[in-house]
Write a protein that holds these residues in place. Sequence first.
Motif, PDB file in Angstrom:
ATOM      1  N   GLN A  26       0.790  -1.227   0.000  1.00 15.44           N
ATOM      2  CA  GLN A  26       0.000   0.000   0.000  1.00 15.44           C
ATOM      3  C   GLN A  26       0.827   1.284   0.000  1.00 15.44           C
ATOM      4  N   PHE A  27       2.064   1.222   0.490  1.00 13.24           N
ATOM      5  CA  PHE A  27       2.838   2.447   0.657  1.00 13.24           C
ATOM      6  C   PHE A  27       4.039   2.480  -0.278  1.00 13.24           C
ATOM      7  N   GLU A  28       4.442   3.690  -0.638  1.00 15.36           N
ATOM      8  CA  GLU A  28       5.543   3.871  -1.573  1.00 15.36           C
ATOM      9  C   GLU A  28       6.905   3.869  -0.892  1.00 15.36           C
ATOM     10  N   ARG A  29       6.959   4.456   0.328  1.00 14.45           N
ATOM     11  CA  ARG A  29       8.253   4.575   1.014  1.00 14.45           C
ATOM     12  C   ARG A  29       8.118   4.160   2.487  1.00 14.45           C
ATOM     13  N   PRO A  30       7.911   2.865   2.735  1.00 11.00           N
ATOM     14  CA  PRO A  30       7.838   2.402   4.122  1.00 11.00           C
ATOM     15  C   PRO A  30       9.228   2.269   4.740  1.00 11.00           C
ATOM     16  N   VAL A  31       9.264   2.205   6.060  1.00  9.89           N
ATOM     17  CA  VAL A  31      10.512   2.022   6.788  1.00  9.89           C
ATOM     18  C   VAL A  31      10.204   1.197   8.042  1.00  9.89           C
ATOM     19  N   LEU A  32      11.189   0.466   8.516  1.00  6.84           N
ATOM     20  CA  LEU A  32      11.025  -0.334   9.735  1.00  6.84           C
ATOM     21  C   LEU A  32      11.851   0.301  10.846  1.00  6.84           C
ATOM     22  N   LEU A  33      11.187   0.725  11.905  1.00  2.41           N
ATOM     23  CA  LEU A  33      11.897   1.336  13.029  1.00  2.41           C
ATOM     24  C   LEU A  33      12.588   0.250  13.840  1.00  2.41           C
ATOM     25  N   PHE A  34      13.885   0.409  14.037  1.00  2.96           N
ATOM     26  CA  PHE A  34      14.689  -0.608  14.717  1.00  2.96           C
ATOM     27  C   PHE A  34      15.402   0.015  15.907  1.00  2.96           C
ATOM     28  N   SER A  35      15.081  -0.475  17.096  1.00  3.09           N
ATOM     29  CA  SER A  35      15.685   0.059  18.315  1.00  3.09           C
ATOM     30  C   SER A  35      16.772  -0.846  18.870  1.00  3.09           C
ATOM     31  N   GLY A  36      16.804  -2.094  18.403  1.00  2.00           N
ATOM     32  CA  GLY A  36      17.716  -3.074  18.980  1.00  2.00           C
ATOM     33  C   GLY A  36      17.091  -3.842  20.118  1.00  2.00           C
ATOM     34  N   ILE A  83      22.185  -9.457   7.339  1.00  2.00           N
ATOM     35  CA  ILE A  83      21.011  -9.610   6.476  1.00  2.00           C
ATOM     36  C   ILE A  83      21.073  -8.715   5.238  1.00  2.00           C
ATOM     37  N   GLY A  84      22.104  -7.874   5.141  1.00  3.09           N
ATOM     38  CA  GLY A  84      22.262  -7.019   3.981  1.00  3.09           C
ATOM     39  C   GLY A  84      21.213  -5.934   3.870  1.00  3.09           C
ATOM     40  N   ALA A  85      20.775  -5.408   5.020  1.00  8.61           N
ATOM     41  CA  ALA A  85      19.744  -4.372   5.031  1.00  8.61           C
ATOM     42  C   ALA A  85      20.356  -2.980   4.943  1.00  8.61           C
ATOM     43  N   GLN A  86      19.562  -2.027   4.494  1.00  6.42           N
ATOM     44  CA  GLN A  86      19.974  -0.625   4.509  1.00  6.42           C
ATOM     45  C   GLN A  86      19.634  -0.046   5.878  1.00  6.42           C
ATOM     46  N   LEU A  87      20.563   0.663   6.480  1.00  7.48           N
ATOM     47  CA  LEU A  87      20.340   1.263   7.793  1.00  7.48           C
ATOM     48  C   LEU A  87      20.431   2.779   7.686  1.00  7.48           C
ATOM     49  N   ILE A  88      19.414   3.442   8.234  1.00  5.00           N
ATOM     50  CA  ILE A  88      19.404   4.896   8.352  1.00  5.00           C
ATOM     51  C   ILE A  88      19.408   5.228   9.836  1.00  5.00           C
ATOM     52  N   VAL A  89      20.275   6.128  10.243  1.00  2.00           N
ATOM     53  CA  VAL A  89      20.366   6.508  11.656  1.00  2.00           C
ATOM     54  C   VAL A  89      20.025   7.982  11.812  1.00  2.00           C
ATOM     55  N   GLY A  90      19.029   8.262  12.642  1.00  2.00           N
ATOM     56  CA  GLY A  90      18.688   9.637  12.991  1.00  2.00           C
ATOM     57  C   GLY A  90      19.305   9.963  14.338  1.00  2.00           C
ATOM     58  N   THR A 122      13.345  12.963  10.557  1.00  2.00           N
ATOM     59  CA  THR A 122      13.889  11.923   9.676  1.00  2.00           C
ATOM     60  C   THR A 122      12.819  11.398   8.727  1.00  2.00           C
ATOM     61  N   ILE A 123      11.596  11.226   9.249  1.00  2.00           N
ATOM     62  CA  ILE A 123      10.485  10.794   8.394  1.00  2.00           C
ATOM     63  C   ILE A 123      10.246  11.808   7.285  1.00  2.00           C
ATOM     64  N   GLU A 124      10.290  13.092   7.635  1.00  6.16           N
ATOM     65  CA  GLU A 124      10.083  14.138   6.630  1.00  6.16           C
ATOM     66  C   GLU A 124      11.243  14.194   5.633  1.00  6.16           C
ATOM     67  N   LYS A 125      12.464  14.049   6.134  1.00 12.08           N
ATOM     68  CA  LYS A 125      13.642  14.124   5.270  1.00 12.08           C
ATOM     69  C   LYS A 125      13.615  13.062   4.178  1.00 12.08           C
ATOM     70  N   TYR A 126      13.258  11.837   4.558  1.00 15.25           N
ATOM     71  CA  TYR A 126      13.281  10.726   3.606  1.00 15.25           C
ATOM     72  C   TYR A 126      11.907  10.455   2.982  1.00 15.25           C
ATOM     73  N   LYS A 127      10.904  11.270   3.339  1.00 15.48           N
ATOM     74  CA  LYS A 127       9.556  11.148   2.780  1.00 15.48           C
ATOM     75  C   LYS A 127       8.935   9.774   3.036  1.00 15.48           C
ATOM     76  N   PHE A 128       9.205   9.211   4.208  1.00 17.43           N
ATOM     77  CA  PHE A 128       8.589   7.929   4.547  1.00 17.43           C
ATOM     78  C   PHE A 128       7.092   8.123   4.739  1.00 17.43           C
TER      79      PHE A 128
END
Length: 301
Positions: A26-36, A83-90, A122-128
């Motif tokens: 349903q979404f164009e730019r989803p992201v998964l929040l990861f806290s550890g 796992i070869g994932a992309q990580l974004i850190v705010g 960060t959500i606004e910056k990357y348009k998630f």
Amino acid sequence: MNKHHLNHLRELESESIYVIREVAAQFERPVLLFSGGKDSIVITHLARKAFYPAKLPFPLLHIDTGHNFQETLDYRDDLVKKIGAQLIVGLVQESIDKGKAVEESGYNASRNVLQTITLLDTIEKYKFDAAMGGARRDEEKARAKERFFSHRDEFGQWDPKNQRPELWNIFNGKKNMGEHFRVFPISNWTEMDVWQYILLENIEMPSLYFTHQREVFCRDGVWLATAPFMKLKNTEKAEIKTVRCRTIGDITCTGVTLSEANTLEEIIGEIAATRVTERGGRADDKRSDAAMEDRKREGYF
């Protein structure tokens, strides 16, 4: 684990994977929040199963307060590489440096609340347009009000009285420009479900969750880890205790539990016997009776 428990966990797994796939559809730019923490680790595991053998079709986003346990950061980096994932850190420190957030002072100073500003920026910056996370309804009364798909307005704010019905697991992700959704795939899980699933799937966990010796001090009935930025009162004394984390977040508000649990089976047994809630050791929840709901209205996860 008996057949009933196994079927229960597989039903929860199936529901969560369905929600995650709906987000991707349903979404164009989803992201998964990861806290550890354990919940975000389980969400990541479920997402990998949802799209296997392909890699995750969305990045992981970690909002780094600068006051994290080093073990959390090490686990995060190892997992992303594995796992070869992309990580974004705010970075909360970046928000402070830009004057968007004001550092708290005093003995109870914490950067936990400041995460909201960094997250929204960060959500606004990357348009998630959708941010998935591991919040569960059993954690806290404000989170019990959430749907799977939780709408946020253009300011990132949440209105608990204006949520969409989710009959027959039909999710409405329609939004206007600038709005986004928070999505909670494991809403129907409990803390016990999470740990039993971790055992079932043999998911590797950060060492913080298992018993270890750490320098801690007691404040208002909560054991907290010492750190260079933790300011102790004259009446507080640092001492070495055998502890483990039950939930992981900013060091300033993450209470640790006196525990000898060193295996997943022992952790499950400990949780089954305890009468203290999972967030009973979270110092940030003690600021007011409505602390979580107030933060969520402002954009906190």
